[in-house]
Design a protein around this motif. Sequence first.
Motif, PDB file in Angstrom:
ATOM      1  N   LEU A 162       0.827  -1.200   0.000  1.00 16.44           N
ATOM      2  CA  LEU A 162       0.000   0.000   0.000  1.00 16.44           C
ATOM      3  C   LEU A 162       0.864   1.255   0.000  1.00 16.44           C
ATOM      4  N   ARG A 163       1.970   1.198   0.716  1.00 15.61           N
ATOM      5  CA  ARG A 163       2.864   2.362   0.789  1.00 15.61           C
ATOM      6  C   ARG A 163       3.498   2.677  -0.559  1.00 15.61           C
ATOM      7  N   ASN A 164       3.848   1.588  -1.308  1.00 16.45           N
ATOM      8  CA  ASN A 164       4.573   1.790  -2.555  1.00 16.45           C
ATOM      9  C   ASN A 164       3.793   2.576  -3.588  1.00 16.45           C
ATOM     10  N   SER A 196       8.668  -0.570  15.711  1.00 17.35           N
ATOM     11  CA  SER A 196       9.814   0.045  15.043  1.00 17.35           C
ATOM     12  C   SER A 196       9.990  -0.577  13.668  1.00 17.35           C
ATOM     13  N   PHE A 197      10.469   0.212  12.763  1.00 15.44           N
ATOM     14  CA  PHE A 197      10.783  -0.263  11.418  1.00 15.44           C
ATOM     15  C   PHE A 197      12.280  -0.253  11.252  1.00 15.44           C
ATOM     16  N   ARG A 198      12.747  -1.191  10.505  1.00 14.60           N
ATOM     17  CA  ARG A 198      14.178  -1.285  10.275  1.00 14.60           C
ATOM     18  C   ARG A 198      14.431  -0.958   8.808  1.00 14.60           C
ATOM     19  N   ARG A 199      15.239  -0.002   8.572  1.00 18.29           N
ATOM     20  CA  ARG A 199      15.624   0.275   7.187  1.00 18.29           C
ATOM     21  C   ARG A 199      17.140   0.175   7.146  1.00 18.29           C
ATOM     22  N   ASP A 200      17.619  -0.978   6.625  1.00 16.83           N
ATOM     23  CA  ASP A 200      19.052  -1.305   6.660  1.00 16.83           C
ATOM     24  C   ASP A 200      19.537  -1.266   8.112  1.00 16.83           C
ATOM     25  N   ARG A 260      17.133   2.220  12.604  1.00 13.13           N
ATOM     26  CA  ARG A 260      15.895   1.788  13.223  1.00 13.13           C
ATOM     27  C   ARG A 260      15.018   3.002  13.496  1.00 13.13           C
ATOM     28  N   ILE A 261      13.765   2.897  13.044  1.00 16.60           N
ATOM     29  CA  ILE A 261      12.830   3.998  13.292  1.00 16.60           C
ATOM     30  C   ILE A 261      11.817   3.531  14.330  1.00 16.60           C
ATOM     31  N   ASP A 262      11.813   4.182  15.490  1.00 22.61           N
ATOM     32  CA  ASP A 262      10.821   3.840  16.503  1.00 22.61           C
ATOM     33  C   ASP A 262       9.616   4.743  16.333  1.00 22.61           C
ATOM     34  N   VAL A 263       8.506   4.160  15.897  1.00 19.98           N
ATOM     35  CA  VAL A 263       7.287   4.955  15.718  1.00 19.98           C
ATOM     36  C   VAL A 263       6.530   5.043  17.039  1.00 19.98           C
ATOM     37  N   PHE A 264       6.367   3.906  17.703  1.00 15.78           N
ATOM     38  CA  PHE A 264       5.736   3.901  19.031  1.00 15.78           C
ATOM     39  C   PHE A 264       6.658   3.224  20.029  1.00 15.78           C
ATOM     40  N   PRO A 321       1.391  15.377  12.496  1.00 18.69           N
ATOM     41  CA  PRO A 321       2.243  15.659  11.336  1.00 18.69           C
ATOM     42  C   PRO A 321       2.564  14.398  10.545  1.00 18.69           C
ATOM     43  N   SER A 322       2.991  14.625   9.324  1.00 21.63           N
ATOM     44  CA  SER A 322       3.357  13.508   8.463  1.00 21.63           C
ATOM     45  C   SER A 322       4.487  12.709   9.098  1.00 21.63           C
ATOM     46  N   GLY A 323       4.341  11.402   9.080  1.00 20.21           N
ATOM     47  CA  GLY A 323       5.385  10.551   9.643  1.00 20.21           C
ATOM     48  C   GLY A 323       5.231  10.304  11.127  1.00 20.21           C
ATOM     49  N   SER A 324       4.139  10.804  11.713  1.00 27.05           N
ATOM     50  CA  SER A 324       3.975  10.631  13.160  1.00 27.05           C
ATOM     51  C   SER A 324       3.450   9.242  13.512  1.00 27.05           C
ATOM     52  N   GLY A 325       2.959   8.501  12.553  1.00 29.27           N
ATOM     53  CA  GLY A 325       2.549   7.120  12.822  1.00 29.27           C
ATOM     54  C   GLY A 325       1.056   6.885  12.768  1.00 29.27           C
ATOM     55  N   LYS A 326       0.297   7.777  12.146  1.00 30.63           N
ATOM     56  CA  LYS A 326      -1.166   7.634  12.099  1.00 30.63           C
ATOM     57  C   LYS A 326      -1.565   6.384  11.305  1.00 30.63           C
ATOM     58  N   SER A 327      -0.986   6.266  10.102  1.00 34.44           N
ATOM     59  CA  SER A 327      -1.309   5.097   9.273  1.00 34.44           C
ATOM     60  C   SER A 327      -0.864   3.815   9.960  1.00 34.44           C
ATOM     61  N   THR A 328       0.302   3.878  10.574  1.00 38.14           N
ATOM     62  CA  THR A 328       0.823   2.705  11.265  1.00 38.14           C
ATOM     63  C   THR A 328      -0.150   2.245  12.345  1.00 38.14           C
ATOM     64  N   LEU A 329      -0.713   3.208  13.072  1.00 30.31           N
ATOM     65  CA  LEU A 329      -1.656   2.851  14.129  1.00 30.31           C
ATOM     66  C   LEU A 329      -2.909   2.171  13.549  1.00 30.31           C
ATOM     67  N   ASP A 373      -8.253   6.062   6.364  1.00 30.44           N
ATOM     68  CA  ASP A 373      -6.966   6.736   6.345  1.00 30.44           C
ATOM     69  C   ASP A 373      -7.006   7.878   5.330  1.00 30.44           C
ATOM     70  N   GLU A 374      -7.185   9.072   5.807  1.00 28.84           N
ATOM     71  CA  GLU A 374      -7.305  10.260   4.957  1.00 28.84           C
ATOM     72  C   GLU A 374      -8.293  10.070   3.805  1.00 28.84           C
ATOM     73  N   PRO A 375      -9.528   9.741   4.114  1.00 33.82           N
ATOM     74  CA  PRO A 375     -10.497   9.422   3.055  1.00 33.82           C
ATOM     75  C   PRO A 375     -10.859  10.635   2.205  1.00 33.82           C
TER      76      PRO A 375
HETATM   77  N1  LIG Z   1       6.974  -0.356   6.080  1.00 31.12           N
HETATM   78  C1  LIG Z   1       7.762   0.598   6.574  1.00 31.12           C
HETATM   79  N2  LIG Z   1       9.103   0.490   6.481  1.00 31.12           N
HETATM   80  C2  LIG Z   1       9.894   1.438   6.992  1.00 31.12           C
HETATM   81  N3  LIG Z   1       9.468   2.530   7.620  1.00 31.12           N
HETATM   82  C3  LIG Z   1       8.145   2.710   7.735  1.00 31.12           C
HETATM   83  C4  LIG Z   1       7.225   1.739   7.214  1.00 31.12           C
HETATM   84  N4  LIG Z   1       5.978   2.174   7.494  1.00 31.12           N
HETATM   85  C5  LIG Z   1       6.124   3.348   8.132  1.00 31.12           C
HETATM   86  N5  LIG Z   1       7.403   3.671   8.271  1.00 31.12           N
HETATM   87  C6  LIG Z   1       7.904   4.854   8.949  1.00 31.12           C
HETATM   88  O1  LIG Z   1       7.179   4.999  10.129  1.00 31.12           O
HETATM   89  C7  LIG Z   1       6.852   6.343  10.349  1.00 31.12           C
HETATM   90  C8  LIG Z   1       5.338   6.508  10.468  1.00 31.12           C
HETATM   91  O2  LIG Z   1       4.733   6.294   9.206  1.00 31.12           O
HETATM   92  P1  LIG Z   1       3.180   6.468   8.945  1.00 31.12           P
HETATM   93  O3  LIG Z   1       2.923   6.109   7.544  1.00 31.12           O
HETATM   94  O4  LIG Z   1       2.438   5.733   9.981  1.00 31.12           O
HETATM   95  O5  LIG Z   1       2.990   8.017   9.152  1.00 31.12           O
HETATM   96  P2  LIG Z   1       1.694   8.895   8.936  1.00 31.12           P
HETATM   97  O6  LIG Z   1       1.440   9.570  10.234  1.00 31.12           O
HETATM   98  O7  LIG Z   1       0.596   8.087   8.387  1.00 31.12           O
HETATM   99  O8  LIG Z   1       2.178   9.962   7.879  1.00 31.12           O
HETATM  100  P3  LIG Z   1       1.340  10.651   6.697  1.00 31.12           P
HETATM  101  O9  LIG Z   1       0.542  11.729   7.350  1.00 31.12           O
HETATM  102  O10 LIG Z   1       2.399  11.204   5.801  1.00 31.12           O
HETATM  103  O11 LIG Z   1       0.516   9.602   6.052  1.00 31.12           O
HETATM  104  C9  LIG Z   1       7.452   7.119   9.194  1.00 31.12           C
HETATM  105  O12 LIG Z   1       8.694   7.656   9.623  1.00 31.12           O
HETATM  106  C10 LIG Z   1       7.656   6.106   8.137  1.00 31.12           C
HETATM  107  O13 LIG Z   1       8.772   6.441   7.358  1.00 31.12           O
END
Ligand SMILES: Nc1ncnc2c1ncn2[C@@H]1O[C@H](COP(=O)(O)OP(=O)(O)OP(=O)(O)O)[C@@H](O)[C@H]1O
Lengths: 380, 236
Positions: A376-378, B12-16, B19-23, B41-49, B168-170
């Motif tokens: 979905l992200r891609n 947390s997400f791992r990119r190489d 490590r990104i700790d979202v929560f 804000p963008s990247g705060s983790g809303k979609s992740t939640l 998610d942002e409908p």
């Molecule tokens: N599959 C993933 N792999 C690596 N990092 C991720 C992945 N999914 C989310 N992230 C990282 O986690 C953080 C939260 O992402 P998320 O998509 O939840 O943010 P968001 O609040 O929905 O932002 P936006 O408002 O831009 O949609 C971001 O820093 C993002 O780069």
Amino acid sequence: MKFWTLLRANLGRHKRRTLLTVTSVALALFLFASLRTVITTLRAASEFGSARRLVSTNASGLIFPLPVAYANRLQAVPGVEKVTWANWFGGQYGDGKRFFANFAVDARTYLDLYPEMSVPADQREAFLQDRSGALIGSRLIDLFGWKVGQNVTLRGTIFPGDWTFTIRGVYTPTDPVINDDAMMFHWEYLDERTGRGGLAGWYIMQIDRPENGPQIAKAIDDLFRNSSAPTKTGTEQAFNASFATMWGNVGLLMNTIGMAVVFAILLVAANAMMMSARERTRELAVLKTIGFSDRRLFGLVMLEAGIITISGAVIGLGAAKILYRATNFNAAGFLPGFDVTVPTLGLGGAIALLLMLASGIVPALRAARLPVVAALRNVE
Amino acid sequence: MALVEIRNVHKSFRRDAERIDVFSGLSMDIEQGSFTALMGPSGSGKSTLLNLIAGLDQPTSGTVRVGGAEVSAMTPAQLAEWRSRNVGFVFQQFNLLPVLTAFQNVELPLLLTRLSKKERDERVRIALGVVGLDDRLQHYPRQLSGGQEQRVAIARAIVADPTLVLLDEPTGQLDARSSQEVLSLLGRLNDEFNKTIIIVTHDPHAAERAKRQLHLDKGTFVEQARTAGTAAGAVG
Ligand SMILES: Nc1ncnc2c1ncn2[C@@H]1O[C@H](COP(=O)(O)OP(=O)(O)OP(=O)(O)O)[C@@H](O)[C@H]1O
Ligand SMILES: [Mg+2]
């Protein structure tokens, strides 16, 4: 099947591509069936031949004749019941573009030894009575539109001159591997006109029991070993096989090339199927969020590949089976009894299944394993 | 009673090597029948939640429960089954399968049930009726406006009658009027049909429609009083 709407919609997404893929699968399997039938037909021809018939040729090769005087001595060999002989004529008809087999036979004994050639009783009699009469295969007479009673002139190649025969009868093979487009006429006619003084191309003997074949063959060859024209004797099967092997080598070469082509077409088809699944990453992810399980998506993608390959196979194999039969195809007499066999159809079906697996498994596994979040992200 | 219970969730997400700790130890409740807006804000983790709640993604540690079921402990097959019954999900765009009509798109979740063709037809018509599109059954997504597409997606999200609807942002791609339509539809779903709704949005006006606003920042929530939100919006 409630998922049919979804499958149909996916297949109809790129109608032309789906159609082309089905067509190429069909074409590949049509080609496969055709090529394999060349082989099975040649094999059947080489296996044809009664084990109760032996053939003697000149030990130096088929093109060298044997004295017709051997007939009586062959008849005297213990175990030999009947003897006949024949001679290759090799005449051409018209412009010679349409080749057909024609040879001189000792008519009465020949028909006696070949009950597989069915001739109406009155025609048989008429043929036997007329020294310049000819017997024509059922296909050949249709091909040229000849009629019984009509004269036909062949141009001799081995025996120069124009040779005119009167068609006295039509034979129909009861065994499909017997050529139904050959022409036979009286050996006496050939012998008389050429003044060769009694030469036969080959002899055919009917023996009492198949298991005595090797022993009788040896007795015959021993009999003529020290004469000016020694013989080589074997079963009719072996004799036919030697011809079939000659063509078989050509067939094999053709098949190798053909199968490579088949394989190439299948690869193209497989690639097209994989491509169309790859374009749908986003949609697969959506289906997963709705609650479609990995297994279900695997099945659906697999089924899609299956529908394409199976319908291609049905069209290709079905066309091969029906077309050759309907047109009575025999490759201008080289492949009598050309008909796609059931094992060939089965093998074609197996290829289609393999193709389905090969082309379906990669996209199906991909669909099943697709991580929803990343997919979905891609796109967004 | 809390429908959604999030307890000490780390994600947390791992990119190489990074490590990104979202929560890091997030805990929160969402009440049954509530209408919540998630902002941040963008990247705060809303979609992740949202993904964690829907079982589309798994927490690194901690638990996510929805209606008493522990989502974070289910197998993929169990999750798929659970999701088909309990969660409706709507994305910002590309929700619909382009090769299917509005009707067929909405029918998709019902294909996973034991309902007969007739029962499915009935439910699809009702769902499309609720979103006001019962005259667009045979239209393909490309024949619909952006707002109509989102309403079809919402119809699909509610057709199997889940308690929880996640969006998610409908309205992210919609103009003001279409946004209004979608938002009042969500309000009705909450009021009349008692659906629990969680919506992610960047738009303060959209968030105002919700009964509760949560502001997500650096992995923690700040509850915002509705008046305060309005005031902040007015000042900004
Ligand atoms: N599959 C993933 N792999 C690596 N990092 C991720 C992945 N999914 C989310 N992230 C990282 O986690 C953080 C939260 O992402 P998320 O998509 O939840 O943010 P968001 O609040 O929905 O932002 P936006 O408002 O831009 O949609 C971001 O820093 C993002 O780069
Ligand atoms: Mg987001």
